[in-house]
Write an enzyme that holds these catalytic residues in place. Structure first.
Site, mmCIF file in Angstrom:
data_model
loop_
_atom_site.group_PDB
_atom_site.id
_atom_site.type_symbol
_atom_site.label_atom_id
_atom_site.label_comp_id
_atom_site.label_asym_id
_atom_site.label_seq_id
_atom_site.Cartn_x
_atom_site.Cartn_y
_atom_site.Cartn_z
ATOM 1 N N ASN A 201 -5.754 0.219 10.353
ATOM 2 C CA ASN A 201 -6.661 1.090 9.589
ATOM 3 C C ASN A 201 -7.095 2.355 10.337
ATOM 4 O O ASN A 201 -7.442 3.345 9.702
ATOM 5 C CB ASN A 201 -7.929 0.306 9.204
ATOM 6 C CG ASN A 201 -7.615 -0.800 8.204
ATOM 7 O OD1 ASN A 201 -7.025 -0.559 7.156
ATOM 8 N ND2 ASN A 201 -7.986 -2.026 8.540
ATOM 9 N N MET B 200 -5.946 4.876 11.853
ATOM 10 C CA MET B 200 -5.353 6.219 11.743
ATOM 11 C C MET B 200 -5.173 6.643 10.287
ATOM 12 O O MET B 200 -4.404 7.551 9.977
ATOM 13 C CB MET B 200 -4.034 6.287 12.532
ATOM 14 C CG MET B 200 -4.289 6.248 14.050
ATOM 15 S SD MET B 200 -2.841 5.866 15.067
ATOM 16 C CE MET B 200 -1.919 7.404 14.970
ATOM 17 N N LYS B 201 -5.914 5.967 9.403
ATOM 18 C CA LYS B 201 -5.895 6.366 7.989
ATOM 19 C C LYS B 201 -6.882 7.506 7.759
ATOM 20 O O LYS B 201 -7.833 7.697 8.524
ATOM 21 C CB LYS B 201 -6.281 5.173 7.105
ATOM 22 C CG LYS B 201 -5.206 4.097 7.055
ATOM 23 C CD LYS B 201 -5.671 2.862 6.297
ATOM 24 C CE LYS B 201 -4.577 1.814 6.255
ATOM 25 N NZ LYS B 201 -5.046 0.504 5.784
ATOM 26 N N HIS C 154 0.270 5.662 10.644
ATOM 27 C CA HIS C 154 0.059 5.128 9.278
ATOM 28 C C HIS C 154 -1.371 5.417 8.879
ATOM 29 O O HIS C 154 -2.279 4.974 9.570
ATOM 30 C CB HIS C 154 0.326 3.629 9.288
ATOM 31 C CG HIS C 154 -0.007 2.938 7.998
ATOM 32 N ND1 HIS C 154 0.873 2.897 6.944
ATOM 33 C CD2 HIS C 154 -1.123 2.267 7.587
ATOM 34 C CE1 HIS C 154 0.326 2.202 5.944
ATOM 35 N NE2 HIS C 154 -0.879 1.821 6.313
ATOM 36 N N ASN D 190 1.832 7.247 1.184
ATOM 37 C CA ASN D 190 1.907 5.805 0.980
ATOM 38 C C ASN D 190 1.639 5.492 -0.494
ATOM 39 O O ASN D 190 0.650 5.953 -1.056
ATOM 40 C CB ASN D 190 0.820 5.161 1.869
ATOM 41 C CG ASN D 190 0.942 3.659 1.970
ATOM 42 O OD1 ASN D 190 2.041 3.122 2.061
ATOM 43 N ND2 ASN D 190 -0.197 2.979 1.951
ATOM 44 N N GLU D 191 2.548 4.728 -1.099
ATOM 45 C CA GLU D 191 2.321 4.165 -2.439
ATOM 46 C C GLU D 191 2.005 5.208 -3.517
ATOM 47 O O GLU D 191 0.995 5.117 -4.213
ATOM 48 C CB GLU D 191 1.193 3.114 -2.371
ATOM 49 C CG GLU D 191 1.506 1.979 -1.400
ATOM 50 C CD GLU D 191 0.328 1.052 -1.133
ATOM 51 O OE1 GLU D 191 -0.674 1.121 -1.853
ATOM 52 O OE2 GLU D 191 0.423 0.257 -0.180
ATOM 53 N N GLU E 200 5.642 -3.564 6.809
ATOM 54 C CA GLU E 200 4.406 -4.371 6.736
ATOM 55 C C GLU E 200 4.742 -5.833 6.430
ATOM 56 O O GLU E 200 4.071 -6.478 5.617
ATOM 57 C CB GLU E 200 3.469 -3.804 5.658
ATOM 58 C CG GLU E 200 3.151 -2.335 5.845
ATOM 59 C CD GLU E 200 2.153 -1.779 4.830
ATOM 60 O OE1 GLU E 200 1.516 -2.561 4.108
ATOM 61 O OE2 GLU E 200 2.024 -0.552 4.782
ATOM 62 N N TRP F 299 2.784 -7.346 9.536
ATOM 63 C CA TRP F 299 1.428 -6.887 9.181
ATOM 64 C C TRP F 299 0.397 -7.935 9.613
ATOM 65 O O TRP F 299 -0.301 -8.544 8.805
ATOM 66 C CB TRP F 299 1.336 -6.564 7.688
ATOM 67 C CG TRP F 299 0.303 -5.516 7.408
ATOM 68 C CD1 TRP F 299 -0.882 -5.686 6.743
ATOM 69 C CD2 TRP F 299 0.338 -4.122 7.795
ATOM 70 N NE1 TRP F 299 -1.583 -4.490 6.703
ATOM 71 C CE2 TRP F 299 -0.855 -3.514 7.341
ATOM 72 C CE3 TRP F 299 1.257 -3.337 8.497
ATOM 73 C CZ2 TRP F 299 -1.155 -2.165 7.548
ATOM 74 C CZ3 TRP F 299 0.959 -1.984 8.714
ATOM 75 C CH2 TRP F 299 -0.223 -1.425 8.241
HETATM 76 O O1 9MR Z 1 -4.483 -4.526 6.155
HETATM 77 C C1 9MR Z 1 -5.249 -3.419 5.707
HETATM 78 C C2 9MR Z 1 -6.663 -3.855 5.400
HETATM 79 O O2 9MR Z 1 -7.324 -4.272 6.571
HETATM 80 C C3 9MR Z 1 -7.441 -2.711 4.745
HETATM 81 O O3 9MR Z 1 -8.701 -3.177 4.309
HETATM 82 C C4 9MR Z 1 -6.654 -2.132 3.569
HETATM 83 C C5 9MR Z 1 -7.350 -0.903 2.999
HETATM 84 O O4 9MR Z 1 -7.350 0.164 3.913
HETATM 85 O O5 9MR Z 1 -5.357 -1.762 3.987
HETATM 86 C C6 9MR Z 1 -4.598 -2.834 4.471
HETATM 87 O O6 9MR Z 1 -3.291 -2.405 4.804
HETATM 88 C C7 9MR Z 1 -2.532 -1.889 3.710
HETATM 89 C C8 9MR Z 1 -1.653 -0.782 4.260
HETATM 90 O O7 9MR Z 1 -2.442 0.181 4.895
HETATM 91 C C9 9MR Z 1 -0.830 -0.161 3.134
HETATM 92 N N1 9MR Z 1 -0.089 -1.133 2.421
HETATM 93 C C10 9MR Z 1 -0.834 -2.298 1.934
HETATM 94 C C11 9MR Z 1 -1.601 -2.929 3.104
HETATM 95 C C12 9MR Z 1 -2.333 -4.162 2.622
HETATM 96 O O8 9MR Z 1 -3.305 -3.796 1.675
#
Ligand code: 9MR
Length: 367
Positions: A78, A80-81, A114, A173-174, A278, A325
């Site tokens: 999380n 580096m989001k 990421h 992403n997505e 992931e 992941w």
């Molecule tokens: O694992 C991540 C979780 O801790 C966070 O709460 C969530 C929201 O930021 O993101 C999760 O990781 C996601 C990833 O960044 C993108 N693909 C889906 C992953 C699972 O939700």
């Protein structure tokens, strides 16, 4: 009498098998954990990754040592989001990312960035931004360029060659979801926001690999087609893109392997870098077990082996790696997401013991 002696002999040997535990009645329980003799990263012909947080790196010695034992690539789960970095207009907090990059540099492991743009990680102030669309776009351009430039500065030596610690970014992403369709990025920048984001990232760093990352590319034909079209469109229009991240949040049964191979092969045909970005494997989506049974653990072991083997269909030069992941089952996002504490998707148990899923992963790596 001879039969009795033979029976005792057989029982003795079955009870003293290495991978079994004994109960007082001398029934053999196949074990769901094992003691690895080799590290995943040493078996692999490509980087093998896992996720980290700055906090875990700073505070959890056991986590660090398990991480460095098996993995040579890290992704910030999380830290580096956008929501964590972009704290105000033209104002950034890179501190947690810097901790991760320093750790990677000291230990000679790669960082996978990421993720720059994701509709689920928008800071509140930006979501409610009242400036014009042009001002909004300028903010996003500055954010992408500042973030990519900041993290491109740290270098390390790998095999005598100087490389950036951050090897790649998930730029978007997505994007192919209804939430992304209605996100502020498309609303305010326009339908070509993906093209712009990738271009800005490339302008900030000429070398870092730029990825589009998404889920269920391996199982939903329309999603696969959107990704294939994206690659074609970008190439026709000279928009930079180096790789595709298939998240691979899968189940031990679904989707079936034939379909995964078929979808993967279509991406392979595009001659592009491929990251299983992931990976995790659920085993209890129907909540029909109350602890990880040997049977289910074995099915998961086989699934991990099959998936890693399948990844090896990717030509050597396009293998960007497989990232898991999470480390321990109890750390997985899936426990919350599926509201099921009885899920066991990863390679390590609560005590950081390697599950036989780890053996499956290892066996899948062997050429
Ligand atoms: O694992 C991540 C979780 O801790 C966070 O709460 C969530 C929201 O930021 O993101 C999760 O990781 C996601 C990833 O960044 C993108 N693909 C889906 C992953 C699972 O939700």
């Amino acid at each position: 009498m001879r039969k009795l002696i033979l029976l005792c002999f057989l029982l003795f040997f079955s009870c003293s098998k290495d991978d079994s535990t004994m109960d007082p009645l001398c029934c053999v329980h196949e074990s769901i954990t094992y003691v690895p003799t080799e590290n995943l990263k040493d078996l692999a012909s490509f980087p093998v990754g896992n996720i980290v947080s700055a906090n875990k790196i700073l505070t959890n010695n056991q986590f660090r040592s398990v991480l460095l034992n098996d993995f040579n690539s890290i992704t910030a789960e999380n830290d580096m989001k956008m929501a964590n970095i972009f704290i105000g207009p033209n104002s950034y907090d890179f501190s947690d990312g810097d901790i991760i990059i320093d750790f990677a540099q000291q230990n000679g492991v790669r960082v996978f960035g990421h993720a720059l743009i994701w509709h689920s990680s928008i800071p509140n102030w930006l979501q409610n931004y009242s400036g014009t669309d042009n001002e909004f776009e300028q903010l996003i351009e500055n954010y992408i360029k500042s973030t990519v430039s900041h993290f491109s500065q740290q270098k390390m030596l790998i095999d005598g060659e100087e490389v950036s610690v951050v090897a790649a970014w998930d730029v978007v992403n997505e994007a192919f979801t209804s939430q992304a369709e209605s996100s502020i990025f498309r609303q305010r920048i326009g339908d070509n926001y993906l093209e712009k984001c990738f271009t800005w990232a490339r302008e900030a760093d000429a070398d870092v690999k730029l990825f589009y990352n998404d889920y269920k590319i391996e199982s939903i034909p329309s999603k696969l087609n959107q990704v294939l079209n994206l690659i074609d469109d970008f190439r026709i229009n000279n928009i930079p893109i180096d790789g595709i991240g298939l998240q691979m949040h899968i189940d031990h049964i679904d989707p079936n392997l034939v379909q995964i191979k078929n979808h993967l092969d279509q991406i392979i045909e595009k001659d592009i870098l491929i990251h299983f970005s992931e990976l995790d494997v659920t085993v209890n989506r129907n909540v029909d077990i109350s602890e990880l049974t040997y049977e289910r653990a074995l099915s998961q072991e086989n699934r991990y082996r099959d998936i890693v083997e399948t990844y090896r269909r990717v030509p050597f030069e396009n293998r960007f790696g497989i990232t898991l992941w999470g480390m321990r089952d109890i750390d997985s996002w899936l426990l919350n997401h599926h509201n099921n504490p009885l899920e066991y998707p990863l390679l390590f148990d609560t005590g950081y013991n390697a599950k036989i899923a780890h053996r499956g992963f290892a066996n899948g790596l062997i050429e």
